[in-house]
Design an enzyme around this catalytic site. Structure first.
Site, mmCIF file in Angstrom:
data_model
loop_
_atom_site.group_PDB
_atom_site.id
_atom_site.type_symbol
_atom_site.label_atom_id
_atom_site.label_comp_id
_atom_site.label_asym_id
_atom_site.label_seq_id
_atom_site.Cartn_x
_atom_site.Cartn_y
_atom_site.Cartn_z
ATOM 1 N N ALA A 117 7.417 -3.681 0.395
ATOM 2 C CA ALA A 117 6.954 -2.388 0.559
ATOM 3 C C ALA A 117 5.479 -2.072 0.200
ATOM 4 O O ALA A 117 5.000 -2.899 -0.554
ATOM 5 C CB ALA A 117 7.796 -1.215 -0.190
ATOM 6 N N PRO A 118 4.734 -1.444 1.116
ATOM 7 C CA PRO A 118 5.394 -0.532 2.302
ATOM 8 C C PRO A 118 5.552 -1.113 3.651
ATOM 9 O O PRO A 118 5.585 -0.675 4.589
ATOM 10 C CB PRO A 118 4.403 0.430 2.346
ATOM 11 C CG PRO A 118 3.249 -0.149 2.103
ATOM 12 C CD PRO A 118 3.378 -1.116 1.167
ATOM 13 N N GLY A 119 5.321 -2.693 3.734
ATOM 14 C CA GLY A 119 5.515 -3.027 4.720
ATOM 15 C C GLY A 119 4.377 -3.884 5.618
ATOM 16 O O GLY A 119 4.738 -4.072 6.891
ATOM 17 N N CYS A 243 -4.087 -8.545 -5.600
ATOM 18 C CA CYS A 243 -5.146 -7.943 -5.050
ATOM 19 C C CYS A 243 -6.070 -7.495 -6.367
ATOM 20 O O CYS A 243 -6.545 -6.520 -6.546
ATOM 21 C CB CYS A 243 -4.892 -6.624 -4.248
ATOM 22 S SG CYS A 243 -3.950 -5.505 -5.011
#
Lengths: 317, 145
Positions: A117-119, A243
């Site tokens: 998620a979120p894809g 990240c």
């Protein structure tokens, strides 16, 4: 944008490992370019670009990926091409994990996206797979799955199964877990992290920043990276990404994997036109395995992006 | 209703060639919802606990088949009949979720594919010159065209 105030400890930690401290911190103060990619599952790239030009939207090609573009236009999310899913607004560094696996996922039967998620990355994987094969898109957060589902649907992704499991225990339930011979050819492990590298688009990251948070994330990542690797079919590969700049969540996780498993090979990643920094040789008093040099650090000032870390791990046959 | 019946309807109503869906699997769920996915997914799905599989293809009613908006946007450009073309102003209203009055169309009453230029926007239900908007609420947005 108001000038960011970095915690003293943050400056101390990263000032000493980055190649150009001044350029690094100046870049973090600058607004992140808005980027998008064309969704080949639904759209003809040439037609989409023509549509955007006709609407007066200016954009520039990205030198290292033919489907990615940057724009200063705030209207890009307000276009019919975006509404239909012909384009997907996505940060440039977020396109790297799928891109580095592009060749092998093209013919993969099974791909596992551990924290989907979120894809953004799942839809990119599906695009690169041409909507073929199978992607298991997993996320432990049931509420975030709503966004994942919405994006998969919007972009016309057919080849996915969405699952809602804590990845550390993925597939261990005899009632419904992943069973032989369904071992993935590729695992994307975009791990939950302290997100320091997103500070250019989300300055609040600094308000939440603490070393304690980093250490907590690292414990979770250790379990996730082992699980992802163990699920892989022999000869298969995994991209581990975060990240964040924190070595505890990056090189130290890969070092942990190397120490816990014998059949691990860290592969060097290259992308024409993109500048990767190498993995650290040491952090504090701790020296890393020489293979860690093959890990990729994405420093924001090198490519005008967010901060990122990637490693391509091969399970030796 | 089986796959062949669904494909037969799509061919008859919209001129959608059944070959478009040749390599894909149809999975029928509860409440008449049919999903479409790849053969590889269909092979694996029994071994996991899915939340959803593939893409919602259509909903089966007692006397009707309603294509999903997402499938319409994916395959709608291959349709050859029962298409309603909207002007810019109408398309904007449709995307915002409004029902529309249509002055002139060759489409017959029933479900229609709604397009603006080459953009398949979604599905509408045409009845006596009015289109009932079938775009899911979550997809409706204010937009500049």
């Amino acid at each position: 944008m108001a000038e960011l105030q970095f915690p003293k400890k943050f400056v101390e930690r990263y000032g000493k490992i980055v190649d150009d401290e001044k350029a690094f911190f100046e870049c973090l103060q600058a607004r992140l370019p808005r980027a998008f990619r064309v969704n080949n599952l639904k759209a003809e790239k040439s037609q989409v670009l023509k549509n955007l030009e006709q609407k007066g939207i200016e954009f520039q090609k990205v030198p290292w990926y033919e489907d990615a573009f940057v724009t200063n236009s705030l209207d890009i999310g307000n276009t019919i091409d975006h509404f239909i899913g012909y384009i997907y607004i996505q940060e440039l560094v977020s396109m790297l994990p799928a891109l580095l696996a592009a060749k092998e996922i093209k013919s993969a039967q099974l791909v596992l996206d551990a924290a989907a998620a979120p894809g953004s990355k799942t839809t990119h994987l599906a695009d690169l797979m041409g909507n073929k094969g199978c992607i298991i898109a997993n996320d432990r957060d049931f509420w975030r799955i709503k966004a994942l589902k919405f994006n998969l649907e919007k972009l016309g992704v057919l080849n996915t199964i969405i699952t809602n499991q804590d990845f550390r225990f993925f597939g261990v339930n005899k009632k419904g877990g992943l069973e032989e011979p369904w071992f993935p050819n590729f695992v994307l492990m975009d791990a939950p992290c302290s997100s320091e590298g997103t500070v250019r688009k989300d300055p609040d990251v600094l308000a939440r920043w603490s070393e304690k948070n980093i250490f907590g994330m690292a414990r979770l990542q250790q379990q996730m990276v082992l699980k992802g690797f163990d699920l892989l079919t022999p000869g298969g590969s995994m991209v581990y990404s975060t990240c964040t700049f924190a070595p505890e969540e990056n090189e130290e996780i890969i070092q942990f994997l190397l120490e816990k498993r014998e059949d691990v090979k860290i592969e060097k990643c290259e992308l024409s036109g993109f500048r990767f920094g190498t993995g650290l040789e040491k952090w504090g008093e701790r020296e890393f395995d020489s293979q860690i040099q093959n890990c990729c650090r994405v420093w924001p000032h090198h490519n005008n992006t967010g901060g990122f870390f990637l490693t391509k791990v091969r399970k030796v046959e | 209703m089986d796959k062949q019946e669904i494909l037969g309807y799509l061919e008859e109503r919209f001129g959608l060639d059944s070959g478009l869906f040749g390599g894909l699997e149809f999975l029928e769920e509860s409440k008449g919802r049919v999903f479409i996915t790849t053969k590889d997914v269909a092979k694996i799905v029994g071994g996991v606990r899915p939340v959803t599989v593939g893409l919602l293809f259509c909903r089966l009613g007692e006397h009707s088949i309603k294509l999903s908006s997402n499938i319409t946007q994916l395959f709608g450009n291959k349709a050859t009949k029962n298409i309603v073309f909207l002007s810019e102003v109408e398309a904007k209203k449709f995307i915002e979720g409004e029902d529309l009055e249509i002055q002139k169309t060759e489409a017959t009453d029933g479900y229609v594919i709604v397009k603006h230029k080459d953009y398949p926007l979604g599905v509408g239900l045409l009845k006596e010159g009015a289109i009932k908007n079938m775009l899911p609420k979550a997809k409706r947005i204010k937009i500049e065209i």
